[in-house]
Enzyme design. Structure first.
Site, PDB file in Angstrom:
ATOM      1  N   GLY A 296      21.407   3.491 -18.140  1.00 16.95           N
ATOM      2  CA  GLY A 296      20.220   3.011 -17.447  1.00 16.95           C
ATOM      3  C   GLY A 296      19.081   4.006 -17.416  1.00 16.95           C
ATOM      4  O   GLY A 296      18.003   3.708 -16.899  1.00 16.95           O
ATOM      5  N   GLY A 297      19.298   5.209 -17.968  1.00 17.32           N
ATOM      6  CA  GLY A 297      18.254   6.232 -17.952  1.00 17.32           C
ATOM      7  C   GLY A 297      17.234   6.023 -19.055  1.00 17.32           C
ATOM      8  O   GLY A 297      17.308   5.073 -19.836  1.00 17.32           O
ATOM      9  N   THR A 298      16.295   6.944 -19.141  1.00 22.46           N
ATOM     10  CA  THR A 298      15.212   6.820 -20.113  1.00 22.46           C
ATOM     11  C   THR A 298      15.733   6.793 -21.537  1.00 22.46           C
ATOM     12  O   THR A 298      15.445   5.866 -22.303  1.00 22.46           O
ATOM     13  CB  THR A 298      14.222   7.986 -19.949  1.00 22.46           C
ATOM     14  OG1 THR A 298      13.736   8.004 -18.609  1.00 22.46           O
ATOM     15  CG2 THR A 298      13.053   7.840 -20.897  1.00 22.46           C
ATOM     16  N   TYR A 323      21.901  -0.154  -9.624  1.00 16.27           N
ATOM     17  CA  TYR A 323      20.604  -0.784  -9.890  1.00 16.27           C
ATOM     18  C   TYR A 323      20.177  -0.578 -11.344  1.00 16.27           C
ATOM     19  O   TYR A 323      19.719  -1.515 -12.008  1.00 16.27           O
ATOM     20  CB  TYR A 323      19.549  -0.214  -8.947  1.00 16.27           C
ATOM     21  CG  TYR A 323      18.182  -0.813  -9.127  1.00 16.27           C
ATOM     22  CD1 TYR A 323      17.925  -2.140  -8.795  1.00 16.27           C
ATOM     23  CD2 TYR A 323      17.133  -0.055  -9.638  1.00 16.27           C
ATOM     24  CE1 TYR A 323      16.675  -2.702  -8.964  1.00 16.27           C
ATOM     25  CE2 TYR A 323      15.871  -0.606  -9.812  1.00 16.27           C
ATOM     26  CZ  TYR A 323      15.653  -1.933  -9.473  1.00 16.27           C
ATOM     27  OH  TYR A 323      14.406  -2.476  -9.647  1.00 16.27           O
ATOM     28  N   LYS A 377      18.556  16.246 -14.969  1.00 12.30           N
ATOM     29  CA  LYS A 377      17.635  16.958 -15.856  1.00 12.30           C
ATOM     30  C   LYS A 377      16.402  17.528 -15.168  1.00 12.30           C
ATOM     31  O   LYS A 377      15.614  18.205 -15.813  1.00 12.30           O
ATOM     32  CB  LYS A 377      17.185  16.019 -16.979  1.00 12.30           C
ATOM     33  CG  LYS A 377      16.452  14.787 -16.487  1.00 12.30           C
ATOM     34  CD  LYS A 377      16.084  13.876 -17.642  1.00 12.30           C
ATOM     35  CE  LYS A 377      15.324  12.660 -17.150  1.00 12.30           C
ATOM     36  NZ  LYS A 377      14.962  11.743 -18.245  1.00 12.30           N
ATOM     37  N   LYS A 419      15.732  22.949 -23.306  1.00 13.24           N
ATOM     38  CA  LYS A 419      15.882  23.912 -22.211  1.00 13.24           C
ATOM     39  C   LYS A 419      17.197  24.672 -22.300  1.00 13.24           C
ATOM     40  O   LYS A 419      17.411  25.641 -21.562  1.00 13.24           O
ATOM     41  CB  LYS A 419      15.758  23.191 -20.867  1.00 13.24           C
ATOM     42  CG  LYS A 419      14.353  22.650 -20.605  1.00 13.24           C
ATOM     43  CD  LYS A 419      14.269  21.882 -19.304  1.00 13.24           C
ATOM     44  CE  LYS A 419      12.832  21.447 -19.034  1.00 13.24           C
ATOM     45  NZ  LYS A 419      12.288  20.564 -20.074  1.00 13.24           N
ATOM     46  N   LYS A 431      23.276  22.658 -19.787  1.00 17.34           N
ATOM     47  CA  LYS A 431      23.278  21.917 -21.053  1.00 17.34           C
ATOM     48  C   LYS A 431      23.783  22.792 -22.201  1.00 17.34           C
ATOM     49  O   LYS A 431      24.473  22.308 -23.097  1.00 17.34           O
ATOM     50  CB  LYS A 431      21.875  21.385 -21.363  1.00 17.34           C
ATOM     51  CG  LYS A 431      21.357  20.349 -20.383  1.00 17.34           C
ATOM     52  CD  LYS A 431      22.217  19.094 -20.332  1.00 17.34           C
ATOM     53  CE  LYS A 431      22.009  18.182 -21.508  1.00 17.34           C
ATOM     54  NZ  LYS A 431      22.747  16.913 -21.375  1.00 17.34           N
ATOM     55  N   VAL A 465       5.250  14.634 -17.149  1.00 10.88           N
ATOM     56  CA  VAL A 465       3.911  14.854 -16.607  1.00 10.88           C
ATOM     57  C   VAL A 465       3.000  13.663 -16.858  1.00 10.88           C
ATOM     58  O   VAL A 465       2.031  13.458 -16.120  1.00 10.88           O
ATOM     59  CB  VAL A 465       3.264  16.121 -17.213  1.00 10.88           C
ATOM     60  CG1 VAL A 465       4.041  17.350 -16.845  1.00 10.88           C
ATOM     61  CG2 VAL A 465       3.112  15.993 -18.723  1.00 10.88           C
ATOM     62  N   GLU A 559      11.114  27.494 -14.403  1.00  3.92           N
ATOM     63  CA  GLU A 559      10.271  26.875 -15.421  1.00  3.92           C
ATOM     64  C   GLU A 559       9.724  27.909 -16.391  1.00  3.92           C
ATOM     65  O   GLU A 559       9.327  29.001 -15.999  1.00  3.92           O
ATOM     66  CB  GLU A 559       9.108  26.121 -14.760  1.00  3.92           C
ATOM     67  CG  GLU A 559       8.294  25.300 -15.734  1.00  3.92           C
ATOM     68  CD  GLU A 559       7.224  24.481 -15.041  1.00  3.92           C
ATOM     69  OE1 GLU A 559       6.811  23.462 -15.602  1.00  3.92           O
ATOM     70  OE2 GLU A 559       6.793  24.865 -13.939  1.00  3.92           O
TER      71      GLU A 559
END
Length: 643
Positions: A296-298, A323, A377, A419, A431, A465, A559
């Site tokens: 269901g993720g991107t 959901y 993530k 990353k 990861k 972003v 970051e």
């Protein structure tokens, strides 16, 4: 301006009048016009204006008017909406006037009225001009008045889409095209839909002349590269840029040329994808049972959309969010019906950390290929939730991979991240450790082929972003950027999913494949482009009267200023031009097993310092909070130098 405003208000009130009232006005006006046409015809014939003088003549003209009105009504003249009056309406008027003239001639003959023979001919001409002309005059007045209220726009692209768009806008209520601009020099100076086509170099002059509210990009079939160049050309102008739908949506009927959309960031950053290799796309899919974790993720959901196009026997959606699972299952089911695909879709609620449940699912459905996209993530969130991040990203991968071996799954593809390269945050470190898990398992057994696929940011993903900037711009700003020099790689979601599937079909096991992400993008420049293309001016020290400011908030914990895709330079190409193979360091299975046992103990105790130290000691290139401090110092130095 005051008179124009009063006229517009009067027009609006007339247009809002109930339909029966407007029809009554038209009938009354037509009756007067027909009577006037008769008087005019008689005056031209006799040389003097005379009203009917006998009962027979009054009977003829009154009956003619009544019959004419009846014929007009029967032919639908009074059902036509004046502001949308089509040229075909003139045929209706012509038939009505001819019928009226025939009625006049017949009645004058039977009632023996003293009407000269040439009067009906002149009457026909005057009536045609009066009945038809007044309608077109009213139509033009209405259109002209409405045009005053419409926002002026310039259309970029004078091809078929641009022509259709100009026509649609002309009959719409919001916008009116005032000019075309086009790159094709053969079109310059020509007219399309009554509008002149100009050279793009004249855009500044056109903006000063017409003060358009928007520039509409009507080039649905243009490549990403061409659209990006056009948008770069339009960016300096303080006018909002919108576009028509893509050619695929127009052809499929999902959208019409009149539907305007805000500029997609794919147009700014995207590149033209390479047509996927059917052999690689279908190799581990066609006729097989495929499972996608994090379905269901991107990335997971896009993988599912791509997978069903290559004929899996069954697609298992493995997802811990009820959901998200419901949404992707419903979407795919609708697609199967629409495209007449015979594929079984199974939704499974579950967490990859539950090895027993995962093993049961894999055996029950006889899964052949796994795409493991489930992961936490978001960098700042994982910095504050180290134990959960490790449990999900590391042990979720480890347990699902071991279950895959026990269930004799043939292929296992891990969706990794840029990353993971010299990580400065827990997300990247977890990861990279997940990659090491699969590399070690690949060396230890021959049942399951383990593949790692590493890439950077995808446009429009949760936490990206791009949607954040859109939301901030829609609120009037400010737009927040962590640092003026921060740089990221971007890729469209569909291209990323295609490349992941193709990379998963390459190699013999244990490889780390790296996707070609194109050129890195400066986030501050992206923010400025989006502000300009949404029709706003950047507010800064040089332009304090601007609309939207960019605020630099400082790098977040963990970051980086710059993301990398490779730990070293040891990379080789593959048969696919956008997939490379990295030769990365790996750990022997026994050493990795010992590290995981220690990590599991730290997680059980929720010992975050212990976890951080262990991750720092492993060959991940991770230095924990030390790297964060160093990264912030680099950012401050860079900011002072750029200032």
């Amino acid at each position: 301006m005051g008179k124009r405003k009063n006229l517009i208000q009067l027009l609006d009130r007339l247009l809002e009048t109930p339909r029966p009232v407007k029809r009554g006005i038209c009938v009354t006006l037509d009756a007067f016009l027909l009577f006037g046409a008769y008087l005019g015809a008689k005056a031209l014939r006799m040389g003097t204006l005379e009203f009917p003088s006998t009962l027979e003549e009054w009977s003829v003209i009154s009956t003619t008017i009544a019959v004419s009105i009846f014929i007009f009504a029967r032919t639908g003249l009074y059902r036509a909406i004046l502001r949308h009056l089509a040229p075909q309406a003139m045929t209706t008027v012509l038939l009505g006037v001819m019928s009226s003239t025939v009625t006049l001639v017949a009645l004058s003959f039977f009632l023996r009225a003293d009407i000269p023979r040439t009067v009906p001919v002149i009457y026909a001409a005057i009536a045609l001009i009066a009945i038809g002309g007044t309608r077109y005059m009213v139509r033009n007045v209405i259109i002209g008045m409405q045009r005053w209220q419409k926002q002026k726009v310039i259309i970029y692209g004078a091809g078929n889409a641009g022509s259709q768009l100009a026509s649609a806008l002309h009959f719409g209520q919001e916008y009116e095209a005032v000019a075309f601009i086009d790159d094709n020099p053969k079109l310059h100076g020509n007219t399309v839909q009554g509008l002149t086509v100009y050279n793009p170099n004249l855009l500044h002059t056109l903006i000063l002349r017409y003060a358009p509210s928007k520039i509409l990009l009507a080039m649905p079939s243009a490549s990403h590269e061409k659209r990006r160049k056009i948008l770069q050309q339009l960016e300096p102008f303080p006018v909002k840029v919108q576009t028509v739908a893509g050619i695929s949506d127009l052809v499929s009927g999902k959208a019409t040329v009149a539907e305007l959309r805000d500029i997609d960031v794919e147009d700014l950053l995207g590149r033209d994808p390479i047509a996927p290799s059917t052999e690689l796309m279908s190799k581990n899919i066609e006729g097989r049972v495929v499972l996608v974790s994090g379905a269901g993720g991107t990335i997971g959901s896009e993988l599912c959309r791509q997978l069903i196009q290559y004929g899996p026997a069954k697609l298992v959606l493995f997802e811990q969010s009820e959901y998200a699972l419901y949404n992707i299952h419903r979407e795919l089911s609708h697609t199967l019906i629409k495209e007449h695909l015979d594929i079984e879709i199974v939704g499974v609620l579950g967490n990859a950390q539950n090895r027993r449940h995962a093993l049961n699912v894999l055996k029950k459905h006889k899964v052949c290929t796994i795409y493991h996209a489930a992961a936490y993530k978001h960098v700042p969130i994982l910095e504050d939730n180290i134990c959960e991040g490790v449990q999900n990203n590391v042990f979720g991968t480890w347990h699902l991979a071991q279950a895959a071996i026990e269930a004799k799954v043939e292929n296992f593809v891990l969706i990794s991240s840029d990353k993971a390269v010299r990580p400065t945050n827990l997300m990247g470190a977890s990861k990279r450790l997940a990659e090491l898990c699969l590399q070690a398992l690949a060396q230890e057994q021959q049942v399951t082929r383990f593949i790692n696929v590493r890439f950077g940011n995808v446009l429009g993903s949760s936490g990206s972003v791009v949607p954040l900037f859109k939301e901030q711009i829609s609120r009037g700003g400010p737009v927040t950027v962590t640092h003026p020099e921060v740089v990221r790689y971007f890729m469209t979601i569909p291209e990323a999913a295609q490349l992941v599937i193709q990379a998963g079909a390459l190699g013999s096991g244990g490889e780390v494949f790296v996707l070609d992400m194109g050129e890195p993008v400066k986030i501050a420049d992206l923010a400025k482009q989006m502000i300009h293309l949404y029709g706003f001016k950047e507010k800064d020290d040089n332009n304090p009267s601007g609309d939207i400011a960019i605020v630099y908030t400082g790098l977040r914990p963990g970051e980086k200023l710059y993301e990398e895709l490779l730990i070293g330079n040891n990379v080789v190409g593959t048969v696919h031009p956008r997939i490379m193979k990295a030769r990365e360091i790996s750990l022997p299975f026994a050493e990795l097993q010992k590290a995981l046992d220690n990590l599991k103990s730290f997680c059980a105790l929720i010992d975050e310092p212990g976890i951080t130290k262990l991750m720092r000691d492993l060959p991940l290139g991770y230095s924990g909070q030390e790297s964060v401090t160093q990264n912030r110092q680099e950012a401050q130095t860079s900011a002072m130098q750029s200032g």
